[in-house]
Design a protein around this motif. Structure first.
Motif, PDB file in Angstrom:
ATOM      1  N   PHE A   1      28.467  35.111  48.738  1.00  0.00           N
ATOM      2  CA  PHE A   1      28.259  35.893  47.404  1.00  0.00           C
ATOM      3  C   PHE A   1      28.483  37.186  48.000  1.00  0.00           C
ATOM      4  O   PHE A   1      28.196  38.171  46.810  1.00  0.00           O
ATOM      5  CB  PHE A   1      26.393  35.456  46.742  1.00  0.00           C
ATOM      6  N   GLY A   2      27.886  37.569  48.883  1.00  0.00           N
ATOM      7  CA  GLY A   2      27.647  38.933  49.162  1.00  0.00           C
ATOM      8  C   GLY A   2      28.920  39.352  49.773  1.00  0.00           C
ATOM      9  O   GLY A   2      28.339  40.865  50.858  1.00  0.00           O
TER      10      GLY A   2
ATOM     11  N   ARG B   1      33.052  42.311  41.347  1.00  0.00           N
ATOM     12  CA  ARG B   1      31.966  41.430  40.166  1.00  0.00           C
ATOM     13  C   ARG B   1      30.880  42.221  40.429  1.00  0.00           C
ATOM     14  O   ARG B   1      30.451  42.669  38.837  1.00  0.00           O
ATOM     15  CB  ARG B   1      32.425  39.909  40.490  1.00  0.00           C
ATOM     16  N   GLU B   2      29.922  42.336  40.989  1.00  0.00           N
ATOM     17  CA  GLU B   2      29.008  42.823  41.042  1.00  0.00           C
ATOM     18  C   GLU B   2      28.383  44.318  41.031  1.00  0.00           C
ATOM     19  O   GLU B   2      28.060  44.867  40.360  1.00  0.00           O
ATOM     20  CB  GLU B   2      28.336  42.978  41.862  1.00  0.00           C
ATOM     21  N   ASP B   3      29.826  45.156  41.051  1.00  0.00           N
ATOM     22  CA  ASP B   3      29.966  46.567  41.005  1.00  0.00           C
ATOM     23  C   ASP B   3      30.801  46.606  39.440  1.00  0.00           C
ATOM     24  O   ASP B   3      30.424  47.391  38.624  1.00  0.00           O
ATOM     25  CB  ASP B   3      30.381  47.412  42.161  1.00  0.00           C
ATOM     26  N   LYS B   4      31.815  46.126  38.848  1.00  0.00           N
ATOM     27  CA  LYS B   4      32.744  46.565  38.190  1.00  0.00           C
ATOM     28  C   LYS B   4      32.997  45.432  37.144  1.00  0.00           C
ATOM     29  O   LYS B   4      33.040  45.886  35.889  1.00  0.00           O
ATOM     30  CB  LYS B   4      33.960  46.053  38.939  1.00  0.00           C
ATOM     31  N   GLY B   5      32.398  44.319  37.571  1.00  0.00           N
ATOM     32  CA  GLY B   5      32.145  43.470  36.159  1.00  0.00           C
ATOM     33  C   GLY B   5      33.380  42.647  35.868  1.00  0.00           C
ATOM     34  O   GLY B   5      33.899  42.552  34.792  1.00  0.00           O
ATOM     35  N   TYR B   6      34.727  42.979  36.573  1.00  0.00           N
ATOM     36  CA  TYR B   6      35.826  41.810  36.008  1.00  0.00           C
ATOM     37  C   TYR B   6      35.667  40.554  36.525  1.00  0.00           C
ATOM     38  O   TYR B   6      36.930  40.044  35.394  1.00  0.00           O
ATOM     39  CB  TYR B   6      36.995  42.757  36.950  1.00  0.00           C
ATOM     40  N   THR B   7      35.047  39.894  36.504  1.00  0.00           N
ATOM     41  CA  THR B   7      34.729  38.661  36.832  1.00  0.00           C
ATOM     42  C   THR B   7      34.216  38.027  36.916  1.00  0.00           C
ATOM     43  O   THR B   7      33.104  39.061  37.555  1.00  0.00           O
ATOM     44  CB  THR B   7      36.228  38.394  38.165  1.00  0.00           C
ATOM     45  N   TYR B   8      33.780  36.561  36.700  1.00  0.00           N
ATOM     46  CA  TYR B   8      32.724  35.762  36.561  1.00  0.00           C
ATOM     47  C   TYR B   8      32.783  35.542  38.631  1.00  0.00           C
ATOM     48  O   TYR B   8      31.537  35.496  39.023  1.00  0.00           O
ATOM     49  CB  TYR B   8      32.822  34.194  36.064  1.00  0.00           C
TER      50      TYR B   8
ATOM     51  N   GLN C   1      39.631  34.644  38.615  1.00  0.00           N
ATOM     52  CA  GLN C   1      40.444  35.101  36.821  1.00  0.00           C
ATOM     53  C   GLN C   1      40.054  35.948  36.965  1.00  0.00           C
ATOM     54  O   GLN C   1      38.429  36.109  36.551  1.00  0.00           O
ATOM     55  CB  GLN C   1      39.751  33.506  36.391  1.00  0.00           C
TER      56      GLN C   1
ATOM     57  N   GLN D   1      20.314  36.345  53.176  1.00  0.00           N
ATOM     58  CA  GLN D   1      21.648  36.029  53.708  1.00  0.00           C
ATOM     59  C   GLN D   1      21.032  36.240  55.247  1.00  0.00           C
ATOM     60  O   GLN D   1      21.759  35.597  55.921  1.00  0.00           O
ATOM     61  CB  GLN D   1      22.875  36.613  53.291  1.00  0.00           C
TER      62      GLN D   1
ATOM     63  N   LYS E   1      22.356  49.528  35.246  1.00  0.00           N
ATOM     64  CA  LYS E   1      23.376  48.929  35.750  1.00  0.00           C
ATOM     65  C   LYS E   1      23.794  47.929  35.748  1.00  0.00           C
ATOM     66  O   LYS E   1      24.823  47.337  35.352  1.00  0.00           O
ATOM     67  CB  LYS E   1      23.942  49.809  37.452  1.00  0.00           C
TER      68      LYS E   1
ATOM     69  N   VAL F   1      26.751  46.001  34.164  1.00  0.00           N
ATOM     70  CA  VAL F   1      27.408  44.638  35.086  1.00  0.00           C
ATOM     71  C   VAL F   1      27.402  43.113  34.131  1.00  0.00           C
ATOM     72  O   VAL F   1      28.088  42.599  34.457  1.00  0.00           O
ATOM     73  CB  VAL F   1      27.715  45.182  36.424  1.00  0.00           C
TER      74      VAL F   1
ATOM     75  N   HIS G   1      28.963  42.450  31.382  1.00  0.00           N
ATOM     76  CA  HIS G   1      30.411  41.926  31.652  1.00  0.00           C
ATOM     77  C   HIS G   1      30.857  40.448  32.440  1.00  0.00           C
ATOM     78  O   HIS G   1      31.470  40.088  31.435  1.00  0.00           O
ATOM     79  CB  HIS G   1      31.456  42.979  32.483  1.00  0.00           C
ATOM     80  N   VAL G   2      30.411  40.527  32.961  1.00  0.00           N
ATOM     81  CA  VAL G   2      29.876  39.208  34.299  1.00  0.00           C
ATOM     82  C   VAL G   2      30.307  37.889  33.728  1.00  0.00           C
ATOM     83  O   VAL G   2      30.772  36.663  33.366  1.00  0.00           O
ATOM     84  CB  VAL G   2      29.234  38.710  35.536  1.00  0.00           C
TER      85      VAL G   2
ATOM     86  N   GLU H   1      32.878  37.604  30.416  1.00  0.00           N
ATOM     87  CA  GLU H   1      34.013  36.510  31.300  1.00  0.00           C
ATOM     88  C   GLU H   1      34.029  35.576  32.269  1.00  0.00           C
ATOM     89  O   GLU H   1      34.736  34.314  31.959  1.00  0.00           O
ATOM     90  CB  GLU H   1      34.253  37.826  32.985  1.00  0.00           C
ATOM     91  N   GLU H   2      32.706  34.938  32.270  1.00  0.00           N
ATOM     92  CA  GLU H   2      31.777  33.584  32.687  1.00  0.00           C
ATOM     93  C   GLU H   2      32.502  32.755  31.510  1.00  0.00           C
ATOM     94  O   GLU H   2      32.822  31.314  31.301  1.00  0.00           O
ATOM     95  CB  GLU H   2      30.804  33.263  33.004  1.00  0.00           C
TER      96      GLU H   2
ATOM     97  N   GLN I   1      36.477  32.370  31.086  1.00  0.00           N
ATOM     98  CA  GLN I   1      36.746  31.425  32.305  1.00  0.00           C
ATOM     99  C   GLN I   1      36.496  29.818  31.885  1.00  0.00           C
ATOM    100  O   GLN I   1      36.741  29.105  31.794  1.00  0.00           O
ATOM    101  CB  GLN I   1      36.057  31.353  33.603  1.00  0.00           C
TER     102      GLN I   1
END
Lengths: 427, 412
Positions: A287-288, A296-303, A323, B69, B114, B118, B121-122, B125-126, B129
């Motif tokens: 995840f990190g 994902r976590e900065d740009k939010g383009y994807t799940y 995706q 982690q 922020k 974000v 958006h995520v 997309e979920e 998807q």
């Protein structure tokens, strides 16, 4: 008042638990690997045949043989067979694969006297009736057509085809119509040659008592298997030919695009293999990871986005998979390449390296938690003919690797490019 | 059998501990009693969006995942219509890191703009998807509002529309946190390599200082009794026609829930079930068909779903399903069927107790239902169900007037 801004102390693990799998031979020489946990009341029994896709001479035969096993035996219809398993609370999972075909039974140990004979009957006396095969083909064709409507599936199929070659068993993109060509004779022949023509291996985890072993010996030890060794003798295949470059596949109506980027990688016995595991983890293995944090976590383009390495008998590959929203696919591709370039030009900072080392160490420990996890790790050793010390060596690699080694590795594998890149969707 | 101890902190946090000396790991499960059913109908999908924000940093800790982690841990979360659940597994020696992290985000979130931006958006997309860019992905977006007219189960956890997610505001986030993310609205379970004493002292140290919140008062709309069959037909770009029938059923808290669950097994769980034998094998109307129930806290749904063979009319297929149901209503399950589904429950239950992660979740979930020890009594409850219980449950719920029927067809 406690200081909540400071993390409590934590330590790093020094070692991982031993697998301690036991090994016995049935009277006909079949080897049973097992891990006994007497605290359990259940167990998982897997009969593994070297009979995956790799052994196909015709599309879909390997997977159809293993899936058709539950459609009935010469003594029982499919319904009668499954009803009998169900009655004793047992589950059957028949798993086709690239290299192996695995039959798994999840059952209560107390019903072993009834379930193991059923398992044996299903495997050694399948009927492959035409009527059942017709129905099976209709169902699977429909399922495949549904799969072919998914952008990520289309991207993955094309990716494997470009990576291994369109005629190599790992790369073939099957067509729904291919099911029409499957005949019951194909299944019978494949079953006779690859399921009964050589010895399978058996893996058991959970409660494995004396009675259970005795039952296994009565049922599977009394079968006559042929003398072939398909574990080492693999039919000749087209040579693996990789085709790097970008391919875009338009899928009208899709609002997301599936992306697959990757290349062939060295196998498990290569000196770089364990180190590459760490490198790809940094890139996209948790995840990190860099890809997750950036895309994902900065740009939010994807799940979700990730990278992984898959090892098979005749080839290994590395892949990045995601995706994304159609409007961001170009940005996503650019960011992926940026991350690959960063890894091959800049040293990983100490803080990040510590984090990934600790994470992977904890992950390894989780992968050894209990008999059911351990048998999976043990199977990897057997499948790939690796030493028992493989995992302690992996732990050693994880904990010992430094940023200079990682940079050299990334230069060697990422810098020159040569990636196969597929984008499906784009509508 | 899961042995456990229970204690409650002064601030109302209930803690359950199952020590397992055989593992060097601990599973930590924190369940918040809030889900999509608690949402405002104009702001659906919020409980789930909120779950994403729980990873965006808390009052004293900028990143949730990094320190975990570093301590060798791994975590995730899920939201459904009833609950939001956070879980992690971590080496026993480092378990205090888990307490530190979970307690800090219960104390206060960072409420970062922020992160909200974000995660909007995520989650969109979920949404795409899972629900919009998949064949049959929008089934539940259609079926829920068909079956429920008042109750908030009429929207899925992801939300009714992406607009609701796009419009989520920071003030909503803060309000949601203030109302639901309180120790007295949560249940914590630990399973694995941890003693009761250590769990207690770490709870006292990290969770006890968190102030108690107001009691959560729910005012969830009651679904009116359905009086006639509802039908909807949609056409989509899919390769095969599908049929979905949803009947209003029991809550998990109802005594007859167990009979309903076994009814769904007899009717449609797997290849030895009635629907498969009659409609796939004999009549060849479906390529696959099954039934299950949703197991919700409020009255849930009993669902039959199947994919049709090519050239089969979906209305004929629906009639055929009702014929199978009618036969079951007339005769009830036979002795063999009844024993079979009960044996299967026993096995499922035993496999469900293999992993500490599952044990911790089961303890929390059953505690929310009233008593964590329910998990140890489940198999007995199923064993007490009679053939007549199943038959009368079928007669009660599997009827036209209680059914919402969705014909999900390929384009002509």
């Amino acid at each position: 008042m406690i200081d909540r801004s400071k993390s409590p102390n934590y330590g790093q693990l020094e070692s991982i638990p031993a697998i301690n799998a036991e090994k016995i031979q049935l009277r006909n020489g079949i080897v049973v690997h097992f891990i006994n946990d007497s605290n359990q009341e259940v167990c998982q029994t897997e009969i593994v045949f070297p009979a995956g896709k790799l052994y196909n001479k015709k599309n879909l035969i390997s997977e159809s043989v293993i899936r058709m096993l539950e459609e009935g035996t010469i003594k029982k219809t499919g319904t009668e067979l499954i009803d009998a398993f169900d009655y004793y609370g047992a589950y059957i999972e028949n798993k086709p694969g690239m290299d192996h075909s695995e039959v798994s039974m999840y059952s209560l140990n107390k019903h072993a006297d009834n379930t193991i004979p059923l398992l044996r009957e299903m495997i050694s006396e399948p009927a492959f009736r035409d009527e059942d095969l017709t129905r099976y083909k209709q169902r699977r064709m429909q399922m495949l057509q549904i799969q072919l409507n998914k952008a990520d599936v289309i991207a993955n199929r094309k990716f494997l085809s470009k990576l291994f070659g369109k005629n190599h068993p790992y790369g073939i993109e099957v067509d729904p119509q291919d099911y029409l060509k499957v005949t019951s004779d194909d299944l019978k022949d494949f079953h006779k040659f690859y399921f009964l023509g050589g010895k399978p291996k058996i893996f058991v985890a959970g409660k494995v008592d004396d009675n259970f072993i005795k039952r296994l010996d009565n049922e599977f030890g009394s079968l006559e298997f042929g003398q072939n060794d398909h574990w080492t003798e693999v039919p000749e295949q087209d040579p693996i030919v990789s085709e790097p470059g970008i391919e875009e596949i338009k899928m009208p109506g899709h609002i997301q695009s599936g992306i697959k980027i990757g290349k062939l990688f060295p196998g498990l016995k290569d000196n770089d293999s364990q180190k590459l595991y760490v490198l790809t983890a940094i890139l996209g293995g948790y995840f990190g990871s860099r890809l997750m944090m950036n895309i994902r976590e900065d740009k939010g383009y994807t799940y979700g986005i990730g990278s992984f390495i898959r090892h098979m008998k005749n080839g290994s590959y590395f892949a990045i998979s995601t995706q994304v929203a159609n409007e961001f696919y170009i940005n996503t591709m650019n960011e992926i390449h940026l991350e690959l370039r960063k890894l091959s030009t800049e040293l990983v900072e100490e803080k990040e390296l510590d984090l990934v080392k600790n994470y992977l160490t904890g992950h390894l420990l989780r992968n050894f938690d209990g008999a059911f996890e351990k048998i999976e790790r043990h199977k990897l050793l057997v499948y790939n003919d690796l030493e028992d010390s493989y995992y302690s060596s992996l732990l050693h690699t994880i904990q010992g690797i430094d940023s200079v080694q990682l940079l050299q590795l990334a230069e060697k594998y990422f810098k020159e490019g040569g990636f196969t890149e597929i984008i499906a969707g784009l509508a | 059998m899961v042995n456990f101890e229970r204690f409650t902190l002064d601030n109302g946090l209930t803690v359950l501990v199952n020590e397992d000396k055989n593992t060097p790991l601990v599973a930590m499960n924190l369940l918040y009693k809030v889900g999509a059913r608690d949402e405002n109908s104009k702001k659906t999908g919020f409980a789930h969006l909120f779950e994403h924000l729980m990873f965006g940093g808390s009052a004293n800790i900028p990143h949730f995942d990094k320190p975990l982690q570093l301590a060798g841990g791994e975590n995730n979360a899920f939201t459904n219509n009833d609950i939001t659940n956070y879980y992690m597994t971590i080496p026993s020696a480092n378990i205090e890191t888990g307490f530190w992290l979970e307690s800090d985000r219960m104390l206060a979130l960072a409420f970062s703009e922020k992160s909200l931006d974000v995660q909007r958006h995520v989650v969109i997309e979920e949404f795409k998807q899972r629900y919009l860019n998949q064949p049959y992905g929008d089934v539940w977006l259609l079926l829920r509002p068909l079956a429920y007219k008042e109750h908030p189960y009429r929207w899925p956890t992801i939300g009714q529309t992406t607009d609701h997610i796009r419009d989520a505001k920071m003030e909503d986030v803060k309000e949601f946190f203030r109302k639901y993310y309180k120790p007295n609205n949560a249940i914590l379970a630990l399973s694995g390599g941890i003693t009761l004493e250590r769990a207690r002292s770490l709870c006292e140290k990290w969770f006890a200082p968190i102030p108690k919140g107001n009691d959560v008062k729910r005012n969830i709309a009651v679904e009116p009794i359905q009086s006639e069959m509802r039908k909807e037909t949609v056409r989509r770009d899919v390769p095969a026609d599908s049929l979905f029938l949803a009947f209003h059923g029991d809550s998990r808290l109802d005594d007859s829930y167990f009979a309903m669950d076994l009814l769904s097994d007899v009717l449609g769980n797997g290849k030895s079930s009635r629907l498969h034998k009659e409609l796939v094998l004999k009549k060849k109307l479906f390529t696959q068909i099954g039934s299950y129930q949703t197991g919700n806290i409020d009255k849930g749904l009993f669902v039959v779903s199947g994919n049709l063979m090519d050239n089969v009319n979906s209305s004929d297929a629906e009639d055929a399903v009702f014929e199978v149901i009618q036969k079951l209503k007339n005769e009830g399950p036979d002795k063999h069927e009844l024993e079979k589904v009960k044996n299967k429950i026993e096995s499922v239950h035993a496999f469900g107790e293999l992993e500490n992660e599952n044990k911790a979740l089961n303890l929390c979930f059953n505690e929310m239902l009233g008593d964590a020890n329910i998990t140890n009594k489940l198999v007995e409850k199923y064993k007490k169900v009679s053939a007549e219980d199943i038959r009368s449950k079928a007669k009660e719920i599997l009827k036209d007037s209680n059914c919402s029927s969705l014909h999900y067809l390929k384009e002509e």
